[in-house]
Every structure is written in C-alpha cells, then in structure tokens.
Design an enzyme around this catalytic site. Structure first.
Site, PDB file in Angstrom:
ATOM      1  CB  CYS A 211      58.838  51.486  38.597  1.00 33.93           C
ATOM      2  SG  CYS A 211      59.861  50.106  38.057  1.00 33.93           S
TER       3      CYS A 211
ATOM      4  NE  ARG B 155      22.862  53.874  52.064  1.00 33.60           N
ATOM      5  CZ  ARG B 155      22.436  52.994  51.199  1.00 33.60           C
ATOM      6  NH1 ARG B 155      22.794  51.739  51.307  1.00 33.60           N
ATOM      7  NH2 ARG B 155      21.637  53.326  50.215  1.00 33.60           N
TER       8      ARG B 155
ATOM      9  NE  ARG C 210      15.848  47.752  53.963  1.00 31.70           N
ATOM     10  CZ  ARG C 210      15.794  49.066  54.052  1.00 31.70           C
ATOM     11  NH1 ARG C 210      15.897  49.656  55.204  1.00 31.70           N
ATOM     12  NH2 ARG C 210      15.663  49.799  52.992  1.00 31.70           N
TER      13      ARG C 210
ATOM     14  CG  MET D 233      17.923  40.014  48.358  1.00 29.76           C
ATOM     15  SD  MET D 233      17.246  38.998  49.647  1.00 29.76           S
ATOM     16  CE  MET D 233      16.861  40.223  50.868  1.00 29.76           C
TER      17      MET D 233
HETATM   18  C1  PEP Z   1      57.725  45.896  35.473  1.00 29.81           C
HETATM   19  O1  PEP Z   1      58.022  44.824  34.973  1.00 29.81           O
HETATM   20  O2  PEP Z   1      57.022  45.997  36.488  1.00 29.81           O
HETATM   21  C2  PEP Z   1      58.147  47.149  34.856  1.00 29.81           C
HETATM   22  C3  PEP Z   1      57.917  48.308  35.425  1.00 29.81           C
HETATM   23  O3  PEP Z   1      58.747  47.070  33.639  1.00 29.81           O
HETATM   24  P1  PEP Z   1      57.971  46.844  32.266  1.00 29.81           P
HETATM   25  O4  PEP Z   1      56.508  46.991  32.518  1.00 29.81           O
HETATM   26  O5  PEP Z   1      58.503  47.864  31.338  1.00 29.81           O
HETATM   27  O6  PEP Z   1      58.362  45.445  31.918  1.00 29.81           O
END
Ligand code: PEP
Ligand code: MG
Length: 876
Positions: A831, A337, A93, A104
């Site tokens: 972001c 497990r 196994r 597998m």
């Molecule tokens: C990025 O470029 O990561 C961002 C947050 O800006 P946008 O996605 O609006 O270009």
C-alpha cells in the site's frame, strides 16, 4: 573467440534489439526484407558499455572491427572512405534499445574534407551540391560532436545570405558556399584552438565517441529516469552510407507515420521536402509539403513508398515512423521504428490492429505504456499553447496532470477564490492537514518542501489534483504573499501553470484540455483484467475517494488512512483535543466525539464498496502533523478545552520530537493510549455490522496495525482489538468475521516476519516507510539532495516513486517468504506509493503478492501494469 562488437546490417535482425539498439536491429531487419536501405553497420550497445568500463575509451579491438566493417562497406558501395576523387560518405546516428530523445542525433556527410569535396564536386558534376554537403557536415560535426553552439554558424550563413541578397540556402552558389566553408572553418579554429579535422578516420572515431558520450548527457539521464530506462543499457552507433536528397528536383527527403500519431486515425501521415537533406525537414527552415503531394511530384516513388510503408506496418504489426530519402528518383528508407504516439492514439491503434486481425488482445495490452494512461485521466496542456510556455523552474512530479491558474498562498485564500469560480494554484512552503480545503479548491498545488510521499503529494494524488512538490529553488514569502523563481516575482493573483507529470513550472496561463476516456480505454482495460492475477485495490480515506476508485475499477480498499478522515474543518479540532489531552478520561471523551464521524465514514465507504474488502489502518501519523500552528486555531482549541492559548501552545511544544517520523506514531500510539485502538475498533465493527445487516454485503473487516517492529507489540494491540470487537459483536448479536493484520514498514518487521505472521492474518507492505527506514533518509527531505545523487549517477530514480528492488525489494521478498512459511494462507499486499508504479507492480507480481493498492487515479495504470507483468512472466 574474440567478442563481436560490430555487425553489418545484413548480419543482424529484429530480435537483436538489445545488442544493436532499436535503429540498428530495424535496419538489419529491413535489409533482410530486401528493402532499399543504404547499407552500413552497427557498433553494439556492448561497445558503449565497454567504452564506459574502460574509463571512456574505445578499445583497440572495437576500433579495429569498426574499420574492418568500413572496409566491407567500401566493397559493397564500390567507393573508398577518404578517397580524393569519389569518397564514400556516411551518416552516424545513435540508437539505444528504447528510442530516447536527448541523445546525440545525426551527423550527415561524414568523410568530406577540403580535398575530397573537390573530387565529390567533379564526380557528381554538381559543385553546388558538394560544397553544400561539406558546409552542412562542418556545421553538424561542430555542433553535435564538439558541442559548439549552432548560433556561430547560423549567424555566418545569415550574414552571407544577406550580403548576396538571397533568401534561402538553396539560392547560394557553389562559390558562395566556399566562402561559407572558409568562415565556418575559421570559427572552428578560433573556438576549438585547432583545425577542423581533415582525416575521415578521425572524424568517424570522434563521432562514435560523441554518440557514446551522449548516452550520459543530462537530458538523456532525466529522460531515462522518467521512463524507467536503466543506465547500463548503453546505446549503439549506426554508420550508414549516405544517400542524398539534395541533388535537385528529383531528390527529396521526408518523415512519415503509417497512422496519425496524435489521434491514431488510419492513413499515411507525414511530410517531405524536395531537394533537401534530413535536417531541413526537422529544422523547419523551409515549409515541408504533406506527403500526399509526392504523388504529384514523383508518382513512382510515391507508389513504391506506400507499398513499403504498408509492408513495414504489416511486418512489425504496429504503426511505423519512417524516414526516407529520394536520390535522383530512387527511393531509400533510412529507418523505421514503432512510432511514438499520444495515449489516445496508442489505445486506438492497438484496438484497430486487433480488429484488423493483426495483433491479439494480449499484444494490444502489452503495447500500451501504463504510465501514459495518466494523460487520459487528468487534464493535459494544449500542445500548441504549451510550445509558447516559459519554464521557470522544475521540481518533483508529485501528482500528474496539468493546471493553470492564479496563485494563492493560504488555504483560506485559495478556498475563497475557488468559490468565486477562479482557477486556483495553491503555493505553500509545505502543506499540512489544515490546508485540506484549500487543496480541494485548487487546480494545482506547488510546494517548496516535501518529497514524493509528503503530505501534499499523497493527498493531491488521492484527490487527482496536479501537484509539483519540493521546489527548493523558490524563494517564498508567505506573509507578503509572493515568491521568486526563474527570474520572475510572482504575487498573489498572478498566473502560473504546473505540469504534475513532468514537474515543470511555467510562467503565465497555459490552456489546458480536460481529461477524457472512451471506448478504446475500456476495451484495453477489460482485456487487461482477463490476464492479470494481481488484484488492484485503492488507497482511499473518504467516501468520495472510494466512489471514484470503484468507478476506476478498484477491487477494494487496501489502505484507509484513518487519520485522513479527520482533516475536515469541523473534525480537526476534535482530534487535536484528543492529542493534547492529559488524562485517559479526557482522551476518551475527545475520542467519543470522533466515533460518529469515523463510523459514519466507514459505513459510507462500506456501502460504496458493495461488499468489496477494506483494510482499515489504525491511527498512525506523527502527531506534530495535527497540532495547530495558526494563532486563531490555537485560540479556538484553547477555548474548546477551557485552557489559555499559552497553555495550548505549551502542550504543543511538549509534543515536539526531534524526529517525529521515528517518534511517537504508528502502533506506539495505541500502546501508550489503548483507548485510541478501542475507539477505532468500535467504529469499524459497528459500521461493518450495520452495513452487513442493512445491505446484506458479505463484509469481513480487515484491521491493520501500523509500524509494527516486534511481534509482542502487535499482540498487545491485537488483544485490545479482539476484546472490543468481540464485545461489539455481542452487543449487536452479530457473528461477523474479521481479520487483524499489520503493515510491514519497519526493517525489523521484515526480518522477523515469521514471528509476526504468528499474530497477523495479513501483511501489507508500507513501502513509503520501509524505503525511508531502509535508506535512512527522510521521505520529506530527500528531494533536497536526490538531484545531486542523480547527477552523480549514484541513484537513477527516486526510491520513493520506484521501488528499490535491489535493497528494499530484498526485505519485501524476505518478509513474504518468511511470513508465508509461518502462515501459508497469509494475505500479502502493498500500500506504499509504489503500488501504482508499473515497474514496482511487476515486482509485486513476481513476489507473489495478492494485491497492490494505489491512489484512485492510478488504479487503471496498476490494472494494466499487473496484466503486463502476468503476460511477461508467462513469456519468461
Ligand atoms: C507506507 O509507509 O508505505 C504507508 C502506506 O503508510 P504512510 O504513507 O501513511 O506512512
Ligand atoms: Mg507508513
């Protein structure tokens, strides 16, 4: 000393998971605990990696160690492998570090051949059982090792059962089974062009190779990508002496969980079958009995089973998924497990184990798969209804959740149907800001084009709406209102279902279940908050998104994409007017019409934030995203601007750029049209001052300039911001503080971060653009070719979903370091869409960022992932 590639179970332990895989290390641990385990050995994950390094060959040294271990196993069992009279039989196994469906599975009864089967029949005194074992082995070996279709064998078995007038396999006699074996071998010879291998050593090595090969089969690769499992881990192989559950009515086999894996409820949960081998339970040929029935059939085994199950759960301090076999009244555990479970079960089990004093809150936090929280925050498919669903295609899992409804091809149609109370799936070639209302009305969105950071993906994630994007296989005719996929033609009003968590597209209307979160969720997340050091903000552009995100625990807004504030129908013409205006005066006039909307939204958002911070990003988009395309929109704009439709069309055409993503966007807009930055500064500052004064919140506006690649560029825009901000402060008699920072989303910005930090009070990594520009491929088009890259094993995952730590990550690290060297109190965040991806969150923690920012529905995921990162880094 030569490398050790093979370990007997008694040589390992639970801490050797990386080397022995999950199954191997658990078998070793159970051996150490003195539990009844059929003995055996594990070929290590390193041997698997070596197999690939050697060009898919098993080194002689590895082979030698396998047979050495086999020799020791023979001694332990008092039987010889390949013996004609009393052969040692084994199971083979796979077992990677993380349990991985798609690889597998199991081969049982390996070691039988035409002669040994006779000895086995004599030795056991049970010819029927011996021939049944051999025919199962031929079937499994052919299917699993040689990849012959199961149907050849199932067909033969059905034919013989019919000819003999019996219903169940168990009704076939030894003589019948000999006939089955003869025909199985004939079909093997015909399909494979050679005899079924009779040498058990060949059988064993072929089986080991098959396990190694299965690490790289397409299903396993897809599973790894979805679960962040690196391709270089490899799998181990477990070779274990056979025990038999098919030796009569005091034998049996089963699987059981120590708690209910769907709900998390306490109490043993499982099923078993008398007189059967493992695959019978799974294959569903006979209906298994609930495990509690064993109490009546085999009370002693049941008592022992319950005792060991409890011991295993206590030992591992987690819900266990166990396989067992009873051979003539003797119980054996074949594996244990940590059991797979639904997200609600995971939360309940973790909380219950804390209450039972078995684990700490810290461990409970680590036990929850952060990504799985999606299941709780979005609708899911009803599991039974899903089983009957037909998959007609798949594409990018752009925004999680399940949705089913009627297909509509325009935003207007979708909106109208939504208003009638229909469940709507909006299908578009790609979406644009014009589609926003249709997107709002839809339960799910499907696009033919676009990647993980396309308009559809980003906006759908923000709204918490299911979205599957970039399905290039679709042939769509938006005018005629139909599309073709997976052999179906789907017209307006037909039903389809989408799974935004897997990217699968289903035919028809599959029942969904609403999202629900309860007390266990809150407990886990509040524990997580105690451990994490990263702050979690959200990407929100409207007051509604802000409310939602704050409810889900956002500690501020890390990215307000101000252009998204103009998506609504009464607003979009105004921004179009601004974009198409020729003179500064005309632009200023158009901008003035936008100020009240923008300021109004900022005020509502500041109010919803109740003093939490907000980073406002200035206008950024490639302008083509906003220009009208529909003739009626062009007509309306022409009227508004006192132009002809042709003139508007010409202006739109003039805006055409060969590469808008690298064109006139970001801070370049403010450099060419400073009035835009002026208008935005006025809107932010007035809103902040008014809410500060009205509500008494301590607001410090954070103004963020996008797409900066050069310090002087930032300085140019910042000077405008400061000038207007100071003016507004004076007008309002306010002493409000504000900060100006930038996004790091162009490689040059990362390279010159020390200079840029001279002008920026904060950096926010825009990893969508940074990934796009570092890889040099378009975030909207990459979906088309990335699949080929996964297949060719060039990339393991979508770099727009999971941060490429090796490449893009270096730029993040460099910019963070250089930025902080120049300005020690520089605030750092992220972001890009990666801000809500757990592995990327862990990276951000390691880089010393102050916060991550992600779409509202990912906020809980990021909170949990940030806690896990903090706990892990303490452990390292
Ligand atoms: C990025 O470029 O990561 C961002 C947050 O800006 P946008 O996605 O609006 O270009
Ligand atoms: Mg960007």
């Amino acid at each position: 000393m030569a490398a050790k590639w093979v370990y007997l179970f008694k040589e390992g332990n639970a801490d050797m998971r990386n080397l022995l895989g999950g199954k191997g290390s658990n078998l070793a641990e159970m051996t150490n605990l003195g539990l009844p385990i059929p003995q055996g050995f594990t070929v290590t994950t390193e041997a698997c990696t070596d197999y690939y390094n050697q060009g898919k060959k098993i080194a002689e040294e590895v082979k030698g160690q396998i047979f050495e271990a086999l020799g020791k196993l023979e001694a332990m069992q008092g039987k010889k492998f390949g013996d004609n009279d009393d052969p040692l039989l084994v199971s083979v196994r796979s077992g990677a570090r993380a349990s991985m469906p798609g690889m597998m599975d199991t081969i049982l009864n390996l070691g039988l051949n035409d002669i040994a089967v006779e000895g086995f029949a004599k030795k056991t005194g049970n010819p029927r059982f011996a021939y049944d074992s051999y025919r199962r082995f031929i079937q499994m070996f052919s299917d699993v090792v040689m990849e012959m279709s199961k149907t050849f064998f199932e067909g033969i078995l059905d034919e013989i059962k019919e000819a003999k007038g019996v219903r169940f396999d168990t009704d076939l006699t030894a003589e019948d089974l000999k006939e089955v074996i003869g025909r199985f071998k004939a079909v093997y010879r015909e399909k494979m062009g050679e005899e079924f291998p009779q040498d058990p050593k060949v059988q064993l090595m072929e089986a080991v190779k098959a396990v190694f090969r299965s690490w790289d089969n397409p299903r396993a690769i897809v599973y790894r990508r979805m679960n962040d499992i690196p391709g270089d881990w490899g799998t181990a192989v477990n070779v274990q002496a056979m025990v038999f559950g098919n030796m009569g009515d005091t034998s049996g086999t089963g699987v059981a969980f120590t708690r209910n894996p769907s709900t998390g409820e306490e109490g043993i949960y499982g099923e078993y079958l008398i007189n059967a081998q493992g695959e019978d339970v799974v294959a569903g040929i006979r209906t298994p009995q609930p495990i509690t029935k064993m109490k009546e059939d085999l009370p002693e085994c049941y008592a022992q089973f319950m005792e060991i199950a409890a011991k295993l759960e206590d030992h591992y301090r987690d819900m266990q998924d166990m396989e067992f076999t009873i051979q003539e009244g003797r119980l054996f555990f074949l594996q244990t497990r940590s059991g797979k479970r639904t997200a609600p079960a995971a939360l309940k089990i973790a909380c219950d184990l804390v209450d039972e004093g078995k684990i700490t809150p810290e461990t409970a936090v680590l036990r929850i798969d952060a990504k799985s929280l999606d299941q709780l925050l979005h609708p899911t498919f009803d599991a039974d209804a899903l089983k009957a669903g037909e998959v007609i295609g798949s594409a990018l899992p752009a925004s999680p959740g399940a949705a089913a409804g009627k297909v509509y091809f325009t935003a207007d149609d979708a909106k109208a149907a939504g208003e009638k109370g229909e469940r709507v799936i909006l299908v578009r070639l790609e979406t644009s800001p014009e589609d926003i209302e249709g997107m709002q009305a839809a339960k799910g969105i499907l696009t033919v084009r676009g990647g993980m950071t396309s308009h559809a993906a980003v906006v759908a994630r923000g709204m918490g709406t299911c979205c599957v994007s970039g399905c290039g296989e679709i042939k769509i005719d938006e005018e005629a209102k139909y599309f073709e996929l997976g052999g179906h033609k789907i017209a307006e009003g037909d039903h389809i279902s989408l799974d935004g968590s897997t990217g699968k597209i289903y035919y028809g209307d599959i029942r969904t279940k609403e999202a629900s979160i309860g007390g266990d969720f809150d407990r886990i997340i509040s524990w997580a908050d105690k451990f994490r050091t990263l702050k979690v903000r959200t990407n929100a552009d409207t007051p509604a998104d802000t409310h939602n995100a704050v409810k889900l625990g956002a500690e501020g807004i890390g990215l307000c994409r101000t252009e998204h504030m103009f998506f609504e129908p009464e607003r979009i013409p105004k921004i179009r007017k601004m974009i198409l205006s020729d003179s500064q005066e005309a632009r200023e006039e158009a901008l003035n019409e936008l100020v009240p909307y923008q300021k109004g939204d900022f005020k509502a958002m500041y109010e919803a934030l109740e003093g939490k911070p907000m980073t406002v990003r200035y206008l950024d988009p490639p302008l083509h995203e906003f220009v009208p395309t529909a003739p009626e929109d062009i007509g309306a704009l022409a009227q508004d601007m006192g132009l002809t439709a042709q003139e508007v069309q010409r202006k739109c055409d003039e805006l055409h750029e060969f590469n808008p993503m690298m064109g006139h966007r970001g801070c370049r807009l403010a450099v060419t049209y400073p009035e835009i930055a002026r208008m935005q500064t006025r809107a932010v500052m007035e809103a902040a001052i008014e809410v500060k004064d009205e509500k008494g919140y301590d607001i410090v506006p954070e103004i963020m300039i996008p797409l900066v690649g050069e310090k002087k560029e930032l300085k140019f825009v910042k000077d405008i911001v400061v000038e207007v901000a100071e003016q507004v402060k004076k007008e309002k008699g306010s002493d409000i503080r504000y900060t100006v920072g930038t996004m790091i989303e162009i490689p040059r910005a990362a390279l010159t971060a020390d200079e840029i930090a001279g002008e920026a009070e904060f950096f926010s990594f825009g990893t969508n653009d940074l990934t796009q520009m570092t890889f040099g491929f378009s975030r909207d088009d990459a979906g088309k070719f990335l699949d080929a890259y996964y297949k060719a094993k060039i990339y393991e995952s979508d770099p727009f979903a999971r941060l490429d730590q090796n490449g893009v990550g270096q730029l993040v690290e460099m910019a963070a370091k250089r930025g902080r060297e120049a300005r020690p109190d520089l605030k750092l965040g992220i972001c890009g869409e990666h801000g809500g991806d757990p592995s990327s969150v862990e990276f951000c923690h390691k880089m010393g960022l102050d916060y991550v920012s992600c779409s509202p529905f990912r906020v809980p995921i990021a909170r949990l992932a940030a806690a896990q990162a903090a706990i892990h880094s303490r452990e390292d």
